[in-house]
Write an enzyme that holds these catalytic residues in place. Structure first.
Site, short mmCIF file in Angstrom:
data_model
loop_
_atom_site.label_atom_id
_atom_site.label_comp_id
_atom_site.label_asym_id
_atom_site.label_seq_id
_atom_site.Cartn_x
_atom_site.Cartn_y
_atom_site.Cartn_z
N TYR A 1 0.85 -1.19 0.00
CA TYR A 1 0.00 0.00 0.00
C TYR A 1 0.89 1.24 0.00
O TYR A 1 1.36 1.69 1.03
CB TYR A 1 -0.92 0.03 1.21
N PHE B 1 -13.07 -4.86 0.91
CA PHE B 1 -14.14 -4.16 0.19
C PHE B 1 -15.48 -4.44 0.88
O PHE B 1 -16.47 -4.78 0.23
CB PHE B 1 -14.19 -4.61 -1.27
N PRO B 2 -15.55 -4.30 2.22
CA PRO B 2 -16.75 -4.69 2.96
C PRO B 2 -17.96 -3.80 2.72
O PRO B 2 -19.09 -4.20 3.04
CB PRO B 2 -16.31 -4.60 4.42
N LEU B 3 -17.75 -2.61 2.17
CA LEU B 3 -18.87 -1.70 1.95
C LEU B 3 -19.42 -1.78 0.52
O LEU B 3 -20.33 -1.03 0.17
CB LEU B 3 -18.45 -0.25 2.25
N GLY C 1 -22.89 -2.30 -4.60
CA GLY C 1 -23.33 -2.25 -5.98
C GLY C 1 -24.69 -1.59 -6.16
O GLY C 1 -24.99 -0.54 -5.60
#
Length: 283
Positions: free
Chosen positions: A62, A207-209, A212
């Site tokens: 990162y 990417f828990p949020l 879509g």
């Protein structure tokens, strides 16, 4: 949710707050280079710690290296219960460009660098960021096992693996966590969540949020959020916390306000009916 359901013993010995913080977004665009405001990035990290977050997930790729350095600068010396998880095994070629390197010599160099940047003598959770198709998994994990035996790693985890690879890895070294993409709108790794729960292995959804098309105004998710006087993001996180007691969501943000909003998800007790309704939605 009870207080007990909001904590998890990682590796059986590190009790952490399940709702953690993912430190990928405190870098520059494309997860490349320094953030636009380094002091703001460090302020977010400090605020997370002030609010009781004691599980922070990062990686040497990162930035690269930027996220780890900022964590070390902002939070060292760490509180006694703080658990910093990092990852090695991915190299960078530029913004949003990633490629694998699981060679044992590279992982050793990466681990030593992470220790320096995070200002630690031991990494509580070191995760193989990706399995390198050019390197036998046994060789990559063998290197991490050696580092664990040397006292430089406490626990070992995996990222982006299937059930067969998890079983293969467990023959080499104890695995305490799996980090795969999963969210209210992405159920591809449903079977992995179940496998982790059965074995009391942490499942860390990245990417828990991601929700879509579920976030459409007036849609079911939006309606349920209004019912609980919450944001759709808070409902997405509350859903993950209810989905399994081994799930450790790590939403990332570069804003203190968004961080505080995310942590509010712990106070939302979804009904079984609303949970099931959301589970059956397709993004």
């Amino acid at each position: 949710m009870s207080l007990g359901s909001l904590t998890f013993k990682l590796g059986g010995d590190l009790e952490i707050r399940r709702l953690g913080y993912g430190a990928m977004r405190i870098t520059g665009d494309g997860i490349w280079g320094e953030p636009n405001d380094r002091e703001q990035a460090k302020a977010v990290l400090r605020r997370a710690a002030e609010l009781g977050v004691n599980f922070i997930d990062t990686a040497d790729s990162y930035g690269p290296d930027v996220s780890e350095r900022l964590i070390g600068e902002a939070l060292h010396p760490y509180s006694s219960d703080m658990v910093i998880a990092t990852k090695g095994g991915l190299l960078r070629g530029g913004p949003n460009i990633w490629y694998s390197n699981g060679r044992p010599e590279h992982l050793r160099i990466s681990l030593e660098k992470s220790l320096r940047q995070l200002k630690l003598e031991r990494i509580d959770l070191y995760q193989l960021h990706r399995i390198d198709a050019e390197v036998p998994l046994e060789e990559s994990l063998g290197a991490l096992s050696d580092l664990r035996n040397e006292g430089k790693i406490r626990h070992i985890g995996l990222s982006e693996v299937n059930n067969e690879q998890l079983a293969q890895a467990q023959k080499v070294v104890p695995i305490v966590s799996v980090q795969n993409r999963y969210s209210i709108g992405d159920h591809e790794w449903e079977s992995m969540v179940d496998a982790c729960e059965a074995q009391q292995i942490a499942f860390i959804p990245w990417f828990p949020l991601a929700a879509g098309k579920l976030t459409v105004p007036g849609g079911t998710l939006d309606q349920i959020a209004k019912k609980y006087e919450a944001t759709v993001g808070q409902i997405a996180l509350a859903w993950l916390l209810k989905r399994s007691p081994v799930i450790l969501p790590i939403p990332g943000t570069s804003k203190i306000k968004h961080l505080e909003e995310n942590l509010g998800a712990e106070k939302i007790a979804l009904s079984d009916e609303d949970f099931q309704t959301l589970r059956e939605l397709q993004a």
